[in-house]
Design an enzyme around this catalytic site. Structure first.
Site, mmCIF file in Angstrom:
data_model
loop_
_atom_site.group_PDB
_atom_site.id
_atom_site.type_symbol
_atom_site.label_atom_id
_atom_site.label_comp_id
_atom_site.label_asym_id
_atom_site.label_seq_id
_atom_site.Cartn_x
_atom_site.Cartn_y
_atom_site.Cartn_z
ATOM 1 C CE LYS A 184 -2.967 -0.809 3.398
ATOM 2 N NZ LYS A 184 -4.186 -0.708 4.221
ATOM 3 C CG ASP A 185 3.627 4.404 1.251
ATOM 4 O OD1 ASP A 185 3.365 5.100 0.251
ATOM 5 O OD2 ASP A 185 4.168 4.877 2.269
ATOM 6 C CB ILE A 186 4.815 0.370 -4.199
ATOM 7 C CG1 ILE A 186 4.388 -0.980 -3.601
ATOM 8 C CG2 ILE A 186 5.977 0.210 -5.169
ATOM 9 C CD1 ILE A 186 5.492 -1.740 -2.906
ATOM 10 C CB THR B 183 3.081 8.395 -1.062
ATOM 11 O OG1 THR B 183 3.728 7.923 0.133
ATOM 12 C CG2 THR B 183 3.685 9.728 -1.460
#
Length: 242
Positions: free
Chosen positions: A132-134, A175
């Site tokens: 969920k935050d690559i 992000t």
């Protein structure tokens, strides 16, 4: 000699390598065997429940991911009013720092990194984990060997083992510049492993061009871009520049 950086029983901090709004990261070693480690701490002296939960989440999800493509987590230790997360140190820096201000023109180099990152997401898929935050800041690369590892599972989700169930985000996590349409919470669609591949695509675009496909300081405009706009084609972009 005692380190003046932080004092964590069993560990010695040698240098600060990251100072963010919420976390501090130090490079050091374990005193018992002098093994090189990276230590991540909460910056808030009185962390909230959600901050404590994010650290436990990172440790719980990554402790059993034994892969050279995922940062290895050694332990979660109590530190002051919170936790210290102790991880391996393989001499990596963030992909964001490594690629700052330049576009990647060596296609072979890009493909080596891209294949490794696709393999890392395959590992998460098989373990039924959504990161969920690559983004480049959450990918480490050793500048010499070009080995890459995925880090920061603070908002990751573990899907039910019985099925790849879609999950619905109730808050905006991740992000915004790299977030998938379904992760914005503005679509009538659940979220599964494919959200990470969308964010990885944005990361690839940035590696190849040196900039993001969607750029805005307005949060809602970025959300709209992810949901409704097509990413500019690289071929068209090259023609426009020349």
């Amino acid at each position: 000699m005692v380190s003046t950086l932080v004092s964590i029983p069993g560990y010695y901090a040698t240098e600060e390598i990251y100072n963010g709004s919420r976390t501090l990261v130090y490079r050091g070693y374990r005193e018992t065997d002098h093994k090189a480690v990276v230590i991540k701490l909460l910056k808030n002296h009185y962390p909230s429940f959600s901050e404590l939960l994010s650290f436990r989440n990172q440790y719980t999800i990554t402790k059993n991911l034994n892969s050279p493509l995922i940062i290895q987590t050694y332990s979660l230790v109590t530190y002051q009013n919170g936790y210290a997360l102790v991880m391996e140190d393989f001499g990596g820096i963030s992909l964001k720092e490594w690629g700052t201000g330049k576009s990647l023109r060596n296609l072979t180099e890009f493909l080596q990194i891209a294949i490794a990152l696709c393999n890392s997401l395959d590992i998460l898929y098989r373990a039924q984990i959504i990161h969920k935050d690559i983004k480049p800041a959450n990918i480490l690369i050793n500048p010499e060997t070009k080995q890459v590892k995925l880090i920061d599972f603070s908002i990751a989700s573990l899907l039910p083992r019985s099925t790849q169930t879609l999950i619905s985000p109730n808050v905006l996590e991740g992000t915004l510049a790299y977030i998938s349409p379904e992760q914005t919470g503005r679509m009538n669609r659940g979220m599964d492993y494919r959200t990470d591949f969308y964010s990885l695509g944005i990361t690839f675009y940035e590696l190849l061009t040196g900039e993001l496909p969607f750029q805005s300081n307005d949060m809602m405009e970025l959300v709209h871009c992810h949901i409704a706009k097509q990413v500019p084609l690289l071929g068209n972009r090259e023609k426009t520049e020349h």
